[in-house]
Scaffold this motif. Sequence first.
Motif, PDB file in Angstrom:
ATOM      1  N   THR A 312      32.030  74.726  29.748  1.00  0.00           N
ATOM      2  CA  THR A 312      30.757  75.241  29.268  1.00  0.00           C
ATOM      3  C   THR A 312      29.619  74.466  29.919  1.00  0.00           C
ATOM      4  OG1 THR A 312      31.776  75.728  27.132  1.00  0.00           O
ATOM      5  CG2 THR A 312      29.374  75.729  27.222  1.00  0.00           C
ATOM      6  N   PRO A 313      28.718  75.121  30.600  1.00  0.00           N
ATOM      7  CA  PRO A 313      27.597  74.410  31.238  1.00  0.00           C
ATOM      8  C   PRO A 313      26.780  73.631  30.197  1.00  0.00           C
ATOM      9  CG  PRO A 313      27.735  76.660  32.060  1.00  0.00           C
ATOM     10  CD  PRO A 313      28.697  76.570  30.908  1.00  0.00           C
ATOM     11  N   GLY A 314      26.454  72.398  30.535  1.00  0.00           N
ATOM     12  CA  GLY A 314      25.635  71.597  29.643  1.00  0.00           C
ATOM     13  C   GLY A 314      26.368  70.993  28.471  1.00  0.00           C
ATOM     14  N   ALA A 315      27.709  71.108  28.448  1.00  0.00           N
ATOM     15  CA  ALA A 315      28.476  70.507  27.347  1.00  0.00           C
ATOM     16  C   ALA A 315      28.296  68.986  27.368  1.00  0.00           C
ATOM     17  CB  ALA A 315      29.952  70.862  27.478  1.00  0.00           C
ATOM     18  N   LEU A 316      28.319  68.397  26.186  1.00  0.00           N
ATOM     19  CA  LEU A 316      28.154  66.955  26.070  1.00  0.00           C
ATOM     20  C   LEU A 316      29.393  66.230  26.584  1.00  0.00           C
ATOM     21  CD1 LEU A 316      26.487  66.891  22.544  1.00  0.00           C
ATOM     22  CD2 LEU A 316      25.375  66.377  24.724  1.00  0.00           C
ATOM     23  N   ASP A 317      29.199  65.004  27.017  1.00  0.00           N
ATOM     24  CA  ASP A 317      30.284  64.203  27.594  1.00  0.00           C
ATOM     25  C   ASP A 317      31.199  63.684  26.488  1.00  0.00           C
ATOM     26  OD1 ASP A 317      31.802  62.795  29.485  1.00  0.00           O
ATOM     27  OD2 ASP A 317      30.592  60.989  29.195  1.00  0.00           O
ATOM     28  N   CYS A 318      32.446  64.153  26.493  1.00  0.00           N
ATOM     29  CA  CYS A 318      33.426  63.762  25.477  1.00  0.00           C
ATOM     30  C   CYS A 318      34.759  63.476  26.157  1.00  0.00           C
ATOM     31  CB  CYS A 318      33.599  64.869  24.440  1.00  0.00           C
ATOM     32  SG  CYS A 318      32.100  65.290  23.526  1.00  0.00           S
ATOM     33  N   MET A 360      30.988  82.970  22.394  1.00  0.00           N
ATOM     34  CA  MET A 360      30.148  83.829  21.555  1.00  0.00           C
ATOM     35  C   MET A 360      28.857  84.244  22.257  1.00  0.00           C
ATOM     36  SD  MET A 360      31.660  84.350  18.581  1.00  0.00           S
ATOM     37  CE  MET A 360      30.307  84.732  17.475  1.00  0.00           C
ATOM     38  N   ASP A 361      28.128  83.269  22.784  1.00  0.00           N
ATOM     39  CA  ASP A 361      26.825  83.582  23.371  1.00  0.00           C
ATOM     40  C   ASP A 361      26.494  82.549  24.456  1.00  0.00           C
ATOM     41  OD1 ASP A 361      24.239  84.233  24.039  1.00  0.00           O
ATOM     42  OD2 ASP A 361      23.533  84.401  21.970  1.00  0.00           O
ATOM     43  N   PRO A 362      26.880  82.826  25.707  1.00  0.00           N
ATOM     44  CA  PRO A 362      26.616  81.882  26.802  1.00  0.00           C
ATOM     45  C   PRO A 362      25.138  81.645  27.058  1.00  0.00           C
ATOM     46  CG  PRO A 362      28.294  83.484  27.432  1.00  0.00           C
ATOM     47  CD  PRO A 362      27.697  83.969  26.148  1.00  0.00           C
ATOM     48  N   GLY A 363      24.272  82.506  26.512  1.00  0.00           N
ATOM     49  CA  GLY A 363      22.838  82.361  26.746  1.00  0.00           C
ATOM     50  C   GLY A 363      22.158  81.354  25.840  1.00  0.00           C
ATOM     51  N   LEU A 364      22.883  80.815  24.875  1.00  0.00           N
ATOM     52  CA  LEU A 364      22.286  79.834  23.976  1.00  0.00           C
ATOM     53  C   LEU A 364      22.002  78.528  24.716  1.00  0.00           C
ATOM     54  CD1 LEU A 364      24.526  80.419  20.829  1.00  0.00           C
ATOM     55  CD2 LEU A 364      22.077  80.916  21.015  1.00  0.00           C
ATOM     56  N   PRO A 365      20.939  77.812  24.329  1.00  0.00           N
ATOM     57  CA  PRO A 365      20.595  76.573  25.048  1.00  0.00           C
ATOM     58  C   PRO A 365      21.570  75.447  24.733  1.00  0.00           C
ATOM     59  CG  PRO A 365      19.163  76.867  23.148  1.00  0.00           C
ATOM     60  CD  PRO A 365      19.975  78.128  23.259  1.00  0.00           C
ATOM     61  N   PRO A 366      21.852  74.592  25.702  1.00  0.00           N
ATOM     62  CA  PRO A 366      22.724  73.440  25.453  1.00  0.00           C
ATOM     63  C   PRO A 366      22.006  72.407  24.596  1.00  0.00           C
ATOM     64  CG  PRO A 366      21.822  73.329  27.660  1.00  0.00           C
ATOM     65  CD  PRO A 366      21.394  74.648  27.099  1.00  0.00           C
ATOM     66  N   PRO A 367      22.750  71.525  23.965  1.00  0.00           N
ATOM     67  CA  PRO A 367      22.121  70.495  23.140  1.00  0.00           C
ATOM     68  C   PRO A 367      21.483  69.411  24.002  1.00  0.00           C
ATOM     69  CG  PRO A 367      24.485  70.154  23.215  1.00  0.00           C
ATOM     70  CD  PRO A 367      24.219  71.438  23.950  1.00  0.00           C
ATOM     71  N   ASP A 368      20.485  68.741  23.431  1.00  0.00           N
ATOM     72  CA  ASP A 368      19.851  67.635  24.153  1.00  0.00           C
ATOM     73  C   ASP A 368      20.696  66.371  24.089  1.00  0.00           C
ATOM     74  OD1 ASP A 368      17.603  69.168  24.815  1.00  0.00           O
ATOM     75  OD2 ASP A 368      16.660  68.734  22.879  1.00  0.00           O
ATOM     76  N   ASP A 369      21.314  66.138  22.916  1.00  0.00           N
ATOM     77  CA  ASP A 369      22.057  64.900  22.737  1.00  0.00           C
ATOM     78  C   ASP A 369      22.916  65.034  21.481  1.00  0.00           C
ATOM     79  OD1 ASP A 369      22.972  62.331  23.144  1.00  0.00           O
ATOM     80  OD2 ASP A 369      21.002  61.381  22.972  1.00  0.00           O
ATOM     81  N   PHE A 370      23.738  64.042  21.218  1.00  0.00           N
ATOM     82  CA  PHE A 370      24.530  63.995  20.004  1.00  0.00           C
ATOM     83  C   PHE A 370      23.627  63.770  18.796  1.00  0.00           C
ATOM     84  CE2 PHE A 370      27.560  62.466  23.260  1.00  0.00           C
ATOM     85  CZ  PHE A 370      28.621  63.317  23.026  1.00  0.00           C
ATOM     86  N   PRO A 371      24.044  64.217  17.625  1.00  0.00           N
ATOM     87  CA  PRO A 371      23.226  63.996  16.417  1.00  0.00           C
ATOM     88  C   PRO A 371      23.269  62.571  15.905  1.00  0.00           C
ATOM     89  CG  PRO A 371      25.244  65.165  15.858  1.00  0.00           C
ATOM     90  CD  PRO A 371      25.200  65.102  17.353  1.00  0.00           C
ATOM     91  N   CYS A 372      24.312  61.816  16.242  1.00  0.00           N
ATOM     92  CA  CYS A 372      24.449  60.427  15.806  1.00  0.00           C
ATOM     93  C   CYS A 372      24.477  59.517  17.027  1.00  0.00           C
ATOM     94  CB  CYS A 372      25.739  60.240  14.987  1.00  0.00           C
ATOM     95  SG  CYS A 372      25.864  61.264  13.515  1.00  0.00           S
ATOM     96  N   PRO A 373      24.106  58.259  16.863  1.00  0.00           N
ATOM     97  CA  PRO A 373      24.127  57.343  18.007  1.00  0.00           C
ATOM     98  C   PRO A 373      25.542  57.022  18.467  1.00  0.00           C
ATOM     99  CG  PRO A 373      23.654  56.138  15.968  1.00  0.00           C
ATOM    100  CD  PRO A 373      23.617  57.610  15.626  1.00  0.00           C
ATOM    101  N   GLY A 374      25.687  56.770  19.755  1.00  0.00           N
ATOM    102  CA  GLY A 374      26.946  56.227  20.254  1.00  0.00           C
ATOM    103  C   GLY A 374      27.929  57.198  20.875  1.00  0.00           C
ATOM    104  N   GLY A 375      27.654  58.498  20.862  1.00  0.00           N
ATOM    105  CA  GLY A 375      28.590  59.456  21.448  1.00  0.00           C
ATOM    106  C   GLY A 375      29.907  59.500  20.702  1.00  0.00           C
TER     107      GLY A 375
END
Length: 376
Positions: A312-318, A360-375
């Motif tokens: 997924t483009p823009g997925a967070l680093d996990c 579901m919807d590839p047009g949705l914007p990617p997240p800016d960051d995780f909701p909690c600190p530390g990844g």
Amino acid sequence: MEPGPLSPVSDAEEDQPEEGIALCLSGGGYRAMVFHLGSLIRLNELGYLSRLDRVSSVSGGSITAAMLGLRWQHLDFIDRIARRLIPEVVEPIRSFAEVSVDAKAILSGIFLPGTIAEKVEHAYDKHLFHGATLLDLPDDPPRFVINATNVQTGALWRFSKPYMRDYQVGEVRNPKVSLAKAVAASSAFPPVLSPARLSLDLDQYSPAAGESHHSPDFMKDVFLSDGGVYDNLGLETAWKRYRTILVSDAGQAMAPEADPGKDWASHARRVLDLVDNQVRALRKRQVVGSFEAGARLGAYWSVRSDIGRYATPGALDCPLDRTSVLAQVPTRLSRLPVETQDRLINWGYAITDAAVRKWMDPGLPPPDDFPCPGGV
């Protein structure tokens, strides 16, 4: 969902589901309870939380679902986004995750009056629900369905605001059962926390409608176990109704064992784990295969997923090595350190985002960051 060569499982009853979106929250103790918080946060940001028609849950997922349902009217939806999800749902659940319940309940259930399941119920009520009942859940939509397993019939016992029922036993309309009792039954992990006992008057039931076990032996005292015994994805009460299914799976996969034990107790435990693992795999196959075949719309994500497979483009680093550690957090009602909570929430958030934007919807914007600190 996760890519994979799986086939759909169909049923004539399920061929014409109605339009609507259902969210299924799996079991998995506190691991599931907290992982699902991350999923709720991202679903809310993407505008899906306010569109839900049903939330179906089992076990640890039912703790989170019940809190969401209880506070639903206070979430302050503006333009489809709940502005108060964090203080009303996430923060109380996180505070509860710092409380160990199972070990204390086991000891007090053994040495003091009352059952272990009653001790768990008391803890839920004290820390989360404060005397609320099923009647305090919101009017539809969404309908919140908390699932337990009826040990007597082998079927689901479903708790909801309009009714609770087992299709083989009967239905109780407008049940005044406490949320704590419903969640304690849904999360009564066998063998130690199970069974939870539900004592009812026969006149509480609706008139018989052909149920095979509509008799006092099954109606007066109902013995319930973890909803995951029957269906660890919480899928059943959503799948037969709605066309779009979102599944958040925080269940723990069975690990290989070079030495599974030779004594009867160890062998029996291992065989039961194998049966449970196979049932879970079949449920997942039903979901993912039906998505791929176009029989259903929706997305599946798991605490055990590899986010890289979604592409997924823009997925967070996990990184998989870090998320795999989170997937092995024990299935307990036992205190989770704040750092582990942060990581589980971030992982639930990230994998939900990847799955929903992929399927579901590839047009949705990617997240800016995780909701909690530390990844993760």
